[in-house]
Design an enzyme around this catalytic site. Structure first.
Site, PDB file in Angstrom:
ATOM      1  N   ASP A  10      49.042  44.932  21.612  1.00 12.75           N
ATOM      2  CA  ASP A  10      49.945  45.807  21.183  1.00 12.75           C
ATOM      3  C   ASP A  10      50.154  44.643  20.264  1.00 12.75           C
ATOM      4  O   ASP A  10      49.658  43.552  20.800  1.00 12.75           O
ATOM      5  CB  ASP A  10      50.977  45.850  22.492  1.00 12.75           C
ATOM      6  CG  ASP A  10      50.988  45.665  23.918  1.00 12.75           C
ATOM      7  OD1 ASP A  10      50.839  44.117  23.428  1.00 12.75           O
ATOM      8  OD2 ASP A  10      51.675  45.427  23.839  1.00 12.75           O
ATOM      9  N   CYS A  67      47.378  43.122  26.391  1.00  5.81           N
ATOM     10  CA  CYS A  67      49.052  42.992  25.836  1.00  5.81           C
ATOM     11  C   CYS A  67      49.375  41.483  27.226  1.00  5.81           C
ATOM     12  O   CYS A  67      48.801  40.780  27.168  1.00  5.81           O
ATOM     13  CB  CYS A  67      49.103  44.658  26.429  1.00  5.81           C
ATOM     14  SG  CYS A  67      48.579  44.271  28.689  1.00  5.81           S
ATOM     15  N   THR A  69      49.876  41.201  30.020  1.00  8.78           N
ATOM     16  CA  THR A  69      50.399  41.190  31.206  1.00  8.78           C
ATOM     17  C   THR A  69      48.363  41.170  31.276  1.00  8.78           C
ATOM     18  O   THR A  69      47.895  41.207  32.284  1.00  8.78           O
ATOM     19  CB  THR A  69      50.904  41.510  32.296  1.00  8.78           C
ATOM     20  OG1 THR A  69      50.872  43.629  32.248  1.00  8.78           O
ATOM     21  CG2 THR A  69      51.906  40.877  32.449  1.00  8.78           C
ATOM     22  N   HIS A 100      29.862  41.507  40.087  1.00 12.59           N
ATOM     23  CA  HIS A 100      30.216  42.379  41.126  1.00 12.59           C
ATOM     24  C   HIS A 100      30.639  43.443  40.528  1.00 12.59           C
ATOM     25  O   HIS A 100      30.079  44.668  41.858  1.00 12.59           O
ATOM     26  CB  HIS A 100      31.205  41.809  41.981  1.00 12.59           C
ATOM     27  CG  HIS A 100      30.957  40.207  42.401  1.00 12.59           C
ATOM     28  ND1 HIS A 100      31.557  40.669  43.890  1.00 12.59           N
ATOM     29  CD2 HIS A 100      29.648  39.326  42.464  1.00 12.59           C
ATOM     30  CE1 HIS A 100      31.010  38.622  44.320  1.00 12.59           C
ATOM     31  NE2 HIS A 100      30.167  38.733  43.515  1.00 12.59           N
ATOM     32  N   HIS A 135      25.423  45.659  44.592  1.00  9.11           N
ATOM     33  CA  HIS A 135      26.997  45.998  43.796  1.00  9.11           C
ATOM     34  C   HIS A 135      26.962  47.690  43.401  1.00  9.11           C
ATOM     35  O   HIS A 135      27.750  48.195  42.815  1.00  9.11           O
ATOM     36  CB  HIS A 135      27.213  44.610  42.930  1.00  9.11           C
ATOM     37  CG  HIS A 135      27.388  43.598  44.106  1.00  9.11           C
ATOM     38  ND1 HIS A 135      28.110  43.313  44.548  1.00  9.11           N
ATOM     39  CD2 HIS A 135      26.512  42.302  43.921  1.00  9.11           C
ATOM     40  CE1 HIS A 135      28.549  42.176  45.337  1.00  9.11           C
ATOM     41  NE2 HIS A 135      28.160  41.813  44.919  1.00  9.11           N
TER      42      HIS A 135
END
Ligand code: RB5
Length: 148
Positions: A10, A67, A69, A100, A135
């Site tokens: 963004d 973005c 965060t 993982h 995993h």
């Protein structure tokens, strides 16, 4: 031509996207830029969904979102089946997300990492293999039954 790798952001991630994109292209990746193409305010889910569709359809194996965060992008991308988007703010997080969780999308928090840190995170994401083993069953359990 190298591996096709979609990238999208963004407005908050736009400037860093341009730098990450240039670096990926210089390393031989076939970078598919899904936008945004300016710093004008825009809605992150539009770009997250476009990129996640590339992964969900199998047109690309992995991608990069940015973005402010990394969170909003990850929320939207993770609504797609078989998409595992990881917010990583350090190379160690990106490496563990691959080892993982078999993460196939990296969501970078552009307002909290500089270019050098972003490069190191992207490198860790692209160069670290899934460990499989114990995993594998855990990663398979992430998918809802209707998506299997
Ligand atoms: C844009 O201001 C910001 O909300 C967005 O980039 C992102 O951080 C959302 O999760």
């Amino acid at each position: 031509m190298g591996e096709r790798i979609p990238i999208a952001s963004d407005h908050a991630g736009f400037e860093l996207k341009e730098k990450v994109k240039a670096r990926l292209a210089a390393r031989g990746f076939d970078v598919l830029d899904l936008g945004t193409h300016s710093a004008a305010s825009t809605d992150y889910p539009d770009y997250a969904h476009a990129l996640a569709a590339e992964i969900e359809s199998g047109r690309a194996a992995r991608g990069v979102l940015l973005c402010g965060t990394g969170l909003g992008m990850s929320y939207a991308a993770n609504r797609h089946a078989h998409v595992r988007a990881a917010v990583a703010w350090a190379p160690e997080i990106a490496a563990l997300a691959r080892q993982h969780n078999n993460a196939n999308v990296l969501a970078l928090p552009a307002r909290f990492v500089d270019e050098g840190k972003a490069d190191a995170i992207v490198d860790a994401f692209l160069n670290t293999a899934f460990e499989g083993g114990r995993h594998s069953a855990r990663v398979e359990k992430i998918e809802l039954p209707e998506s299997k």
